[in-house]
Design a protein around this motif. Structure first.
Motif, short mmCIF file in Angstrom:
data_model
loop_
_atom_site.label_atom_id
_atom_site.label_comp_id
_atom_site.label_asym_id
_atom_site.label_seq_id
_atom_site.Cartn_x
_atom_site.Cartn_y
_atom_site.Cartn_z
N GLY A 6 25.46 31.56 48.66
CA GLY A 6 26.31 32.48 47.64
C GLY A 6 27.72 32.34 47.97
N LEU A 7 28.24 30.99 47.86
CA LEU A 7 29.64 30.67 48.26
C LEU A 7 30.40 30.70 46.79
CD1 LEU A 7 29.97 27.30 49.96
CD2 LEU A 7 30.09 29.66 50.96
N LYS A 8 31.67 31.46 47.16
CA LYS A 8 32.53 31.80 46.00
C LYS A 8 33.89 31.59 46.60
CE LYS A 8 29.97 35.77 44.52
NZ LYS A 8 29.49 35.27 43.24
N LYS A 9 34.58 30.88 45.44
CA LYS A 9 36.07 30.61 45.85
C LYS A 9 36.87 30.63 44.57
CE LYS A 9 39.42 29.82 48.45
NZ LYS A 9 39.95 30.63 49.49
N ARG A 10 38.03 31.28 44.46
CA ARG A 10 38.94 31.59 43.49
C ARG A 10 40.14 30.94 43.73
NH1 ARG A 10 39.78 37.62 41.74
NH2 ARG A 10 40.88 38.41 43.81
N PHE A 11 41.18 30.68 42.79
CA PHE A 11 42.48 30.07 42.97
C PHE A 11 43.43 31.01 42.05
CE2 PHE A 11 39.74 26.77 44.52
CZ PHE A 11 40.23 26.47 45.80
N LYS A 12 44.34 31.25 42.45
CA LYS A 12 45.28 31.99 41.59
C LYS A 12 46.08 31.06 40.55
CE LYS A 12 48.08 35.70 40.61
NZ LYS A 12 47.46 36.99 40.09
N LEU A 13 46.02 31.33 39.44
CA LEU A 13 46.57 30.44 38.26
C LEU A 13 48.14 30.53 38.25
CD1 LEU A 13 44.29 31.52 35.22
CD2 LEU A 13 44.30 29.44 36.37
N ALA A 14 48.57 29.49 37.80
CA ALA A 14 50.00 29.62 37.71
C ALA A 14 50.52 30.59 36.84
CB ALA A 14 50.48 28.19 37.01
N LYS A 15 51.77 31.04 36.87
CA LYS A 15 52.25 32.54 36.33
C LYS A 15 52.01 32.22 34.84
CE LYS A 15 55.63 35.94 37.02
NZ LYS A 15 56.82 36.18 37.67
N GLU A 16 52.28 30.83 34.24
CA GLU A 16 52.15 30.80 32.56
C GLU A 16 50.96 30.86 32.17
OE1 GLU A 16 52.76 26.74 34.71
OE2 GLU A 16 53.53 28.70 34.84
N LEU A 17 49.73 30.92 33.22
CA LEU A 17 48.49 30.83 32.58
C LEU A 17 47.77 32.03 32.93
CD1 LEU A 17 47.57 27.34 33.73
CD2 LEU A 17 48.09 28.09 31.40
N GLU A 18 48.40 32.81 33.75
CA GLU A 18 47.73 34.17 34.41
C GLU A 18 47.24 35.00 33.26
OE1 GLU A 18 50.62 36.45 36.77
OE2 GLU A 18 50.49 35.12 38.21
N ASN A 19 47.61 35.08 32.25
CA ASN A 19 47.01 36.16 31.10
C ASN A 19 46.37 35.23 30.07
OD1 ASN A 19 48.28 38.40 32.03
ND2 ASN A 19 50.25 37.81 31.37
N THR A 20 45.87 34.07 30.53
CA THR A 20 45.06 33.18 29.52
C THR A 20 43.57 33.28 30.05
OG1 THR A 20 45.43 31.15 30.69
CG2 THR A 20 47.19 31.76 28.83
N THR A 21 42.87 32.84 28.85
CA THR A 21 41.32 32.95 29.20
C THR A 21 40.95 31.51 28.44
OG1 THR A 21 40.85 35.22 29.36
CG2 THR A 21 38.96 33.67 28.88
N SER A 22 40.19 30.60 29.32
CA SER A 22 39.66 29.22 28.57
C SER A 22 38.51 29.44 27.98
CB SER A 22 39.77 28.44 29.74
OG SER A 22 38.99 27.26 29.33
N ARG A 23 38.44 28.95 26.71
CA ARG A 23 37.16 28.98 25.95
C ARG A 23 36.17 27.98 26.48
NH1 ARG A 23 39.14 29.58 19.52
NH2 ARG A 23 40.24 31.82 20.02
N SER A 24 36.80 26.93 26.76
CA SER A 24 35.76 25.60 27.52
C SER A 24 35.36 25.97 28.69
CB SER A 24 36.90 24.56 27.27
OG SER A 24 37.95 24.56 28.27
N ASP A 25 35.99 26.69 29.60
CA ASP A 25 35.51 27.10 30.96
C ASP A 25 35.77 28.29 31.18
OD1 ASP A 25 34.83 27.03 33.76
OD2 ASP A 25 35.67 25.12 34.09
N ALA A 26 34.82 29.29 31.24
CA ALA A 26 34.77 30.62 31.62
C ALA A 26 35.21 30.99 32.84
CB ALA A 26 33.51 31.27 30.96
N ARG A 27 35.31 30.24 33.89
CA ARG A 27 35.84 30.19 34.98
C ARG A 27 37.21 30.71 35.10
NH1 ARG A 27 34.01 25.21 38.42
NH2 ARG A 27 34.58 24.22 36.43
N GLN A 28 37.97 30.20 33.97
CA GLN A 28 39.52 30.58 33.88
C GLN A 28 39.68 32.11 33.44
OE1 GLN A 28 42.20 27.75 32.62
NE2 GLN A 28 43.46 29.24 31.60
N ARG A 29 39.79 33.09 34.14
CA ARG A 29 39.98 34.28 33.70
C ARG A 29 40.62 35.49 34.52
NH1 ARG A 29 34.66 33.78 35.61
NH2 ARG A 29 34.01 35.31 37.11
N ASP A 30 41.22 36.35 34.21
CA ASP A 30 41.48 37.37 35.05
C ASP A 30 42.76 36.96 36.11
OD1 ASP A 30 39.51 39.19 34.16
OD2 ASP A 30 38.09 38.53 35.72
N GLY A 31 43.46 35.97 35.75
CA GLY A 31 44.35 35.56 36.31
C GLY A 31 44.16 34.57 37.29
N PHE A 32 42.88 33.89 37.69
CA PHE A 32 42.44 33.33 38.44
C PHE A 32 41.45 32.15 37.90
CE2 PHE A 32 43.12 37.06 40.95
CZ PHE A 32 43.64 36.80 41.99
#
Length: 262
Positions: A6-32
């Motif tokens: 059950g490993l999990k690891k997230r990384f903080k997105l750059a400030k300009e990307l914090e409020n974006t969500t990627s359509r191609s990769d659902a892992r980019q969300r909630d500022g991480f």
């Protein structure tokens, strides 16, 4: 034995990307960016496990957590019954880790590099010499032992890196794409070395994009896609889950159609 659950690891997105969500990769969300969301596998004594996945799947992040370079946000890693997330120093002693970015000391010879890391692990005197001589023979290093690392070929550097990684006879060996960019003779030497580790009952986890290496070496595979284990089990079960006797087709079917039953 190594057990990953059950490993999990997230990384903080750059400030300009914090409020974006990627359509191609659902892992980019909630500022991480959630690089690894749920990865589990196990590799027992005397087994070789192949870690597979498309580029960007989360393999490198997973391997960095195994090496204790990164601490998981959740999940567990046990080696020979020890929780190395809680006790990372035990993990560093128990794992032989080869990273694609690990460098050698250029002004030291191949021999001096390996001996230096052996001393860091507490080897000295006769025990150090015996262990190093054994590795130099296994990896066919005798012809370049006295060359400075900065003058070694890619294959020579990789052999030296592998010797450095396993000089302390670790409980588990983790190799990140160990044959990438190597000539066929060097590649064969490393494949044979992995077989010898297996014969010595040392669990080996290695990532690769070469399915021919999986067929040659592995007892089991873990396929990671978009941060999750899409399959973990034996080679035969992998073919069944991927609905093909060909590893390449089985891989594509699991990634593209999600037909694995993990």
């Amino acid at each position: 034995m190594i057990v990953v659950n059950g490993l999990k690891k997230r990384f903080k997105l750059a400030k300009e990307l914090e409020n974006t969500t990627s359509r191609s990769d659902a892992r980019q969300r909630d500022g991480f960016f959630h690089s690894v969301e749920d990865v589990s596998f196990r590799c027992d004594r005397g087994e070789v496990l192949g870690l597979l996945g498309p580029n960007g799947a989360g393999k490198t992040t997973t391997l960095r957590m195994l090496s204790t370079a990164l601490k998981p946000d959740a999940g567990s890693i046990e080696i020979s019954g020890h929780n190395i997330v809680k006790y990372p120093l035990k993990g560093r002693k128990a794992i032989g880790f080869l990273s694609g970015t690990t460098g050698l000391y250029g002004r030291l010879t191949a021999k001096e590099n390996v001996e230096y890391f052996a001393k860091l692990h507490g080897l000295k005197g006769k025990a150090l010499k015996v262990r190093c001589d054994e590795l130099f023979s296994q990896l066919a290093m005798d012809d370049f032992l006295d060359k400075r690392a900065e003058h070694l070929s890619t294959g020579m550097k990789q052999k030296t890196n592998i010797a450095r990684a396993v000089v302390h006879q670790p409980d588990v060996v983790v190799l990140d794409e160990p044959t990438t960019g190597l000539d066929i003779m060097t590649k064969q030497t490393i494949i044979q070395f992995i077989r010898e580790l297996k014969s010595a009952q040392t669990p080996v986890v290695f990532s690769t994009h070469h399915l021919d290496e999986i067929a040659l070496l592995c007892d089991s595979v873990c396929l990671i896609d978009k941060g999750q284990s899409r399959f973990s089990g034996s080679i035969e079960a992998f073919k069944t889950a991927g609905q093909s006797t060909e590893l390449n087709d089985a891989f594509l079917n699991i990634v593209n159609h999600g037909c694995a039953d993990v």
